[in-house]
Write a protein that holds these residues in place. Structure first.
Motif, PDB file in Angstrom:
ATOM      1  N   VAL A  82       0.973  -1.217  -0.491  1.00 32.37           N
ATOM      2  CA  VAL A  82      -0.134  -0.004   0.437  1.00 32.37           C
ATOM      3  C   VAL A  82       0.866   1.295   0.135  1.00 32.37           C
ATOM      4  O   VAL A  82       1.220   1.806   1.140  1.00 32.37           O
ATOM      5  CB  VAL A  82      -0.669   0.051   1.472  1.00 32.37           C
ATOM      6  CG1 VAL A  82      -1.982   1.541   1.551  1.00 32.37           C
ATOM      7  CG2 VAL A  82      -2.417  -1.629   1.396  1.00 32.37           C
ATOM      8  N   PHE A  83       0.816   1.711  -0.784  1.00 30.37           N
ATOM      9  CA  PHE A  83       2.316   2.618  -1.644  1.00 30.37           C
ATOM     10  C   PHE A  83       1.908   4.430  -0.939  1.00 30.37           C
ATOM     11  O   PHE A  83       1.198   5.027  -1.426  1.00 30.37           O
ATOM     12  CB  PHE A  83       2.300   3.229  -2.186  1.00 30.37           C
ATOM     13  CG  PHE A  83       2.808   1.214  -3.711  1.00 30.37           C
ATOM     14  CD1 PHE A  83       4.358   0.320  -3.352  1.00 30.37           C
ATOM     15  CD2 PHE A  83       1.474   0.882  -4.307  1.00 30.37           C
ATOM     16  CE1 PHE A  83       3.781  -0.315  -3.650  1.00 30.37           C
ATOM     17  CE2 PHE A  83       1.736  -0.425  -4.601  1.00 30.37           C
ATOM     18  CZ  PHE A  83       3.180  -1.040  -4.344  1.00 30.37           C
ATOM     19  N   ASP A  84       2.452   5.054   0.306  1.00 32.10           N
ATOM     20  CA  ASP A  84       2.310   6.167   0.897  1.00 32.10           C
ATOM     21  C   ASP A  84       4.109   6.963   0.502  1.00 32.10           C
ATOM     22  O   ASP A  84       4.178   7.579   1.065  1.00 32.10           O
ATOM     23  CB  ASP A  84       2.399   5.950   2.274  1.00 32.10           C
ATOM     24  CG  ASP A  84       3.245   4.891   2.990  1.00 32.10           C
ATOM     25  OD1 ASP A  84       4.382   4.655   2.385  1.00 32.10           O
ATOM     26  OD2 ASP A  84       3.171   5.482   4.293  1.00 32.10           O
ATOM     27  N   HIS A  85       4.593   6.300  -0.268  1.00 26.58           N
ATOM     28  CA  HIS A  85       5.872   7.451  -0.822  1.00 26.58           C
ATOM     29  C   HIS A  85       6.063   8.793  -0.981  1.00 26.58           C
ATOM     30  O   HIS A  85       6.476   9.664  -0.389  1.00 26.58           O
ATOM     31  CB  HIS A  85       6.523   6.286  -2.208  1.00 26.58           C
ATOM     32  CG  HIS A  85       7.297   5.045  -2.119  1.00 26.58           C
ATOM     33  ND1 HIS A  85       5.786   4.305  -2.230  1.00 26.58           N
ATOM     34  CD2 HIS A  85       8.326   4.965  -1.429  1.00 26.58           C
ATOM     35  CE1 HIS A  85       7.356   2.535  -1.964  1.00 26.58           C
ATOM     36  NE2 HIS A  85       8.299   3.771  -1.740  1.00 26.58           N
ATOM     37  N   GLY A  86       4.499   8.850  -2.117  1.00 27.10           N
ATOM     38  CA  GLY A  86       4.317  10.311  -1.521  1.00 27.10           C
ATOM     39  C   GLY A  86       4.116  10.846  -0.823  1.00 27.10           C
ATOM     40  O   GLY A  86       4.616  12.250  -0.573  1.00 27.10           O
ATOM     41  N   TRP A  87       3.059  10.207   0.515  1.00 21.37           N
ATOM     42  CA  TRP A  87       2.635  10.789   1.724  1.00 21.37           C
ATOM     43  C   TRP A  87       4.100  11.233   2.066  1.00 21.37           C
ATOM     44  O   TRP A  87       3.979  12.457   2.750  1.00 21.37           O
ATOM     45  CB  TRP A  87       1.822  10.045   2.574  1.00 21.37           C
ATOM     46  CG  TRP A  87       0.974  10.173   1.840  1.00 21.37           C
ATOM     47  CD1 TRP A  87       0.218   9.895   0.155  1.00 21.37           C
ATOM     48  CD2 TRP A  87      -0.219   8.551   2.906  1.00 21.37           C
ATOM     49  NE1 TRP A  87      -0.818   9.311   0.384  1.00 21.37           N
ATOM     50  CE2 TRP A  87      -1.589   8.757   1.163  1.00 21.37           C
ATOM     51  CE3 TRP A  87      -0.407   8.569   3.914  1.00 21.37           C
ATOM     52  CZ2 TRP A  87      -2.552   7.891   1.844  1.00 21.37           C
ATOM     53  CZ3 TRP A  87      -1.619   7.363   3.630  1.00 21.37           C
ATOM     54  CH2 TRP A  87      -2.498   7.850   2.764  1.00 21.37           C
ATOM     55  N   ALA A  88       5.057  10.108   2.264  1.00 14.07           N
ATOM     56  CA  ALA A  88       6.192  10.883   3.153  1.00 14.07           C
ATOM     57  C   ALA A  88       7.079  12.227   1.873  1.00 14.07           C
ATOM     58  O   ALA A  88       7.643  12.760   3.440  1.00 14.07           O
ATOM     59  CB  ALA A  88       7.531   9.532   2.500  1.00 14.07           C
ATOM     60  N   ASP A  89       7.042  11.670   0.932  1.00  9.03           N
ATOM     61  CA  ASP A  89       8.076  13.108  -0.031  1.00  9.03           C
ATOM     62  C   ASP A  89       6.896  14.498   0.572  1.00  9.03           C
ATOM     63  O   ASP A  89       7.783  15.522   0.860  1.00  9.03           O
ATOM     64  CB  ASP A  89       7.724  12.831  -1.390  1.00  9.03           C
ATOM     65  CG  ASP A  89       9.171  11.369  -1.722  1.00  9.03           C
ATOM     66  OD1 ASP A  89       9.327  11.223  -0.945  1.00  9.03           O
ATOM     67  OD2 ASP A  89       8.275  11.652  -3.115  1.00  9.03           O
ATOM     68  N   THR A 109       2.822  -9.382   3.311  1.00  5.02           N
ATOM     69  CA  THR A 109       2.101  -9.865   2.463  1.00  5.02           C
ATOM     70  C   THR A 109       1.014  -9.147   1.805  1.00  5.02           C
ATOM     71  O   THR A 109      -0.050  -8.316   3.258  1.00  5.02           O
ATOM     72  CB  THR A 109       1.370 -10.633   3.830  1.00  5.02           C
ATOM     73  OG1 THR A 109       3.100 -11.482   4.459  1.00  5.02           O
ATOM     74  CG2 THR A 109       0.623 -12.100   4.046  1.00  5.02           C
ATOM     75  N   PRO A 110       0.918  -8.664   1.599  1.00  3.66           N
ATOM     76  CA  PRO A 110      -0.626  -8.114   1.168  1.00  3.66           C
ATOM     77  C   PRO A 110      -1.820  -8.800   1.526  1.00  3.66           C
ATOM     78  O   PRO A 110      -2.553  -9.531   0.279  1.00  3.66           O
ATOM     79  CB  PRO A 110      -0.691  -7.670  -0.408  1.00  3.66           C
ATOM     80  CG  PRO A 110       0.136  -8.924  -0.761  1.00  3.66           C
ATOM     81  CD  PRO A 110       1.136  -9.749   0.156  1.00  3.66           C
ATOM     82  N   VAL A 111      -2.972  -9.555   2.685  1.00 10.08           N
ATOM     83  CA  VAL A 111      -3.177 -10.650   2.443  1.00 10.08           C
ATOM     84  C   VAL A 111      -4.770  -9.537   3.403  1.00 10.08           C
ATOM     85  O   VAL A 111      -3.963  -9.431   4.691  1.00 10.08           O
ATOM     86  CB  VAL A 111      -2.981 -12.713   2.861  1.00 10.08           C
ATOM     87  CG1 VAL A 111      -4.625 -12.741   3.326  1.00 10.08           C
ATOM     88  CG2 VAL A 111      -2.090 -12.731   1.069  1.00 10.08           C
ATOM     89  N   PRO A 112      -5.770  -9.766   3.040  1.00  6.72           N
ATOM     90  CA  PRO A 112      -6.407  -8.941   3.804  1.00  6.72           C
ATOM     91  C   PRO A 112      -6.710  -9.907   4.897  1.00  6.72           C
ATOM     92  O   PRO A 112      -7.241 -10.810   5.286  1.00  6.72           O
ATOM     93  CB  PRO A 112      -7.650  -9.197   3.614  1.00  6.72           C
ATOM     94  CG  PRO A 112      -7.026  -8.437   1.582  1.00  6.72           C
ATOM     95  CD  PRO A 112      -6.493  -9.538   1.431  1.00  6.72           C
ATOM     96  N   GLY A 113      -7.061  -8.915   6.374  1.00  5.11           N
ATOM     97  CA  GLY A 113      -7.676 -10.115   7.405  1.00  5.11           C
ATOM     98  C   GLY A 113      -7.337  -8.962   8.877  1.00  5.11           C
ATOM     99  O   GLY A 113      -7.628  -8.098   8.370  1.00  5.11           O
ATOM    100  N   PRO A 114      -7.429  -9.725   9.460  1.00  5.11           N
ATOM    101  CA  PRO A 114      -7.658  -8.483  11.075  1.00  5.11           C
ATOM    102  C   PRO A 114      -6.466  -8.441  11.571  1.00  5.11           C
ATOM    103  O   PRO A 114      -5.395  -8.648  10.949  1.00  5.11           O
ATOM    104  CB  PRO A 114      -8.155  -9.474  12.140  1.00  5.11           C
ATOM    105  CG  PRO A 114      -7.836 -11.448  11.584  1.00  5.11           C
ATOM    106  CD  PRO A 114      -7.826 -10.660  10.143  1.00  5.11           C
ATOM    107  N   ARG A 115      -6.610  -6.719  11.892  1.00  2.25           N
ATOM    108  CA  ARG A 115      -5.312  -5.948  12.079  1.00  2.25           C
ATOM    109  C   ARG A 115      -5.763  -5.826  13.560  1.00  2.25           C
ATOM    110  O   ARG A 115      -4.787  -5.171  14.675  1.00  2.25           O
ATOM    111  CB  ARG A 115      -5.138  -4.778  11.728  1.00  2.25           C
ATOM    112  CG  ARG A 115      -5.140  -5.343  10.339  1.00  2.25           C
ATOM    113  CD  ARG A 115      -3.423  -6.363  10.111  1.00  2.25           C
ATOM    114  NE  ARG A 115      -3.186  -6.611   8.023  1.00  2.25           N
ATOM    115  CZ  ARG A 115      -3.096  -7.667   7.633  1.00  2.25           C
ATOM    116  NH1 ARG A 115      -3.853  -8.308   8.815  1.00  2.25           N
ATOM    117  NH2 ARG A 115      -3.071  -8.125   6.917  1.00  2.25           N
ATOM    118  N   LEU A 116      -6.668  -5.785  14.365  1.00  4.93           N
ATOM    119  CA  LEU A 116      -7.362  -5.651  15.450  1.00  4.93           C
ATOM    120  C   LEU A 116      -7.584  -7.112  15.797  1.00  4.93           C
ATOM    121  O   LEU A 116      -8.278  -7.533  15.817  1.00  4.93           O
ATOM    122  CB  LEU A 116      -8.016  -4.916  16.157  1.00  4.93           C
ATOM    123  CG  LEU A 116      -7.946  -3.100  15.239  1.00  4.93           C
ATOM    124  CD1 LEU A 116      -9.627  -2.559  15.162  1.00  4.93           C
ATOM    125  CD2 LEU A 116      -6.798  -2.360  15.985  1.00  4.93           C
TER     126      LEU A 116
END
Length: 378
Positions: A82-89, A109-116
């Protein structure tokens, strides 16, 4: 009510596996103790990798974790999908320091799943508050929960996190008894194309499905060569270490499925999958011999065969790849959630996400019309 206590643990391995997995559940292997601790033990995360494990734990009244989050202090944006390089710049041009940031994810791992990960669902707000506190108390720019399962989005949204939409391509099992049943749902032209691809891909080869103890040192050595080849072409250097794969096989047993293509008994290509509660997850692929259509055969068609045989609901074959459309994989939305404490930076990102979501959803609508399934007249 007894107040909950939040803390940062010294790695996933420092938490008893039973306590972690009581929060994570058994459905998604990528948030389980075995997978995450194998990353730590093999050196895939920690050290100089730029992924420093800082799992956030909320302890319940019984002293055991009521909720945990697989969190990492990140010094770069590699291995996230999930690319946020533009935000960082943008943030650094404005005089800020984007790194380190807090990443809530299954690494690489670009696999959807629980993060909480919740043993006690009521602990979700406390876990989110703890993640925000880590960002604010340590002066981090932001926190990012990537590939969040859709069911958890309301918790993030209620806490004010920004939501980002993306797209993957998944195959859905419509109760098929075999691959031919799946083909029967496709247009005649697509059926013929897939049959032709499959025949060309396997000519002169033997395809083997190996799980658990059937995967020995010889097979892991071959797969390491495949993985290195793909990693060198995609990322410059592989994210994972050689030690990780046999560790994973030992820890997860029959939940690891290796599909090998062999020529005269010699492995020439392979695809590594993990088996979840209702899905087969295609993760890594590579080859030492270029064979037309073999990537499609091992990663997509053989994965469908394996999912049907096991009665699994879907195949998730990784990030991106519009070429999956013609193979029966349809576009589905994916989600991430982002905590940005600076109000001006948050406002700018929120505007970007709104515009991006409109474009993503338009693209999904177009892609949905490009699947190979037969059109049913109304």
């Amino acid at each position: 009510m007894t107040p909950l206590t939040a803390r940062i643990a010294d790695g996933v391995a420092s938490i008893p596996a039973a306590d972690w997995d009581a929060c994570a559940g058994a459905g998604n292997p990528f948030v389980g103790h075995a997978f995450l601790s194998a990353l730590e033990a093999s050196g895939g995360v920690g050290g100089r990798s730029g992924w420093q494990p800082v799992p956030v734990v909320v302890d319940g009244a019984d002293g055991r974790p009521a909720a945990v989050a697989p969190a990492y202090a990140k010094s770069h944006s590699q291995g996230e999908y999930v690319f946020d390089h533009g935000w960082a710049d943008a943030w650094e041009r404005a005089g800020g320091a984007y790194y380190p940031k807090l990443q809530i994810a299954a690494p690489f791992t670009p696999v959807p799943g629980p993060r909480l990960l919740l043993r006690d669902p009521a602990a979700a707000p406390s876990l989110l508050a703890a993640l925000e506190a880590v960002v604010e108390r340590h002066g981090l720019s932001s926190a990012h929960a990537t590939f969040v399962e859709e069911a958890q989005l309301p918790a993030f949204e209620a806490a004010g996190w920004l939501v980002r939409e993306g797209t993957q391509f998944h195959w859905a099992n419509r109760g098929y008894a075999g691959f031919e049943d799946f083909l029967a749902d496709l247009s005649s032209r697509k059926r013929k194309a897939i049959r032709k691809e499959r025949a060309a891909a396997v000519e002169g080869l033997t395809i083997r499905h190996l799980a658990g103890a059937e995967i020995g040192a010889r097979e892991w050595a071959a797969f390491w060569a495949f993985y290195q080849d793909t990693g060198a072409r995609k990322w410059g250097q592989p994210y994972l270490t050689r030690a990780f794969f046999p560790m994973l096989g030992e820890a997860l047993g029959d939940r690891v499925l290796l599909i090998l293509a062999e020529r005269d008994g010699r492995p020439v290509a392979g695809a590594l999958n993990l088996i979840g509660g209702d899905a087969l997850y295609g993760r890594y692929w590579g080859c030492t011999e270029e064979v037309p259509f073999l990537h499609f055969e091992l990663c997509y068609y053989q994965a469908i065969d394996a999912a049907i045989a096991r009665g699994l609901a879907r195949v998730e074959a990784g990030a991106q790849g519009e070429h999956k459309l013609a193979r029966g994989y349809a576009p589905v939305p994916t989600w991430s959630a982002h905590f940005i404490p600076d109000p001006n930076f948050r406002r700018a990102v929120a505007g970007f996400l709104q515009r991006e979501r409109e474009a993503v959803e338009q693209d999904q609508a177009v892609l949905a019309q490009m699947t190979p399934f037969r059109r049913v007249s109304s």
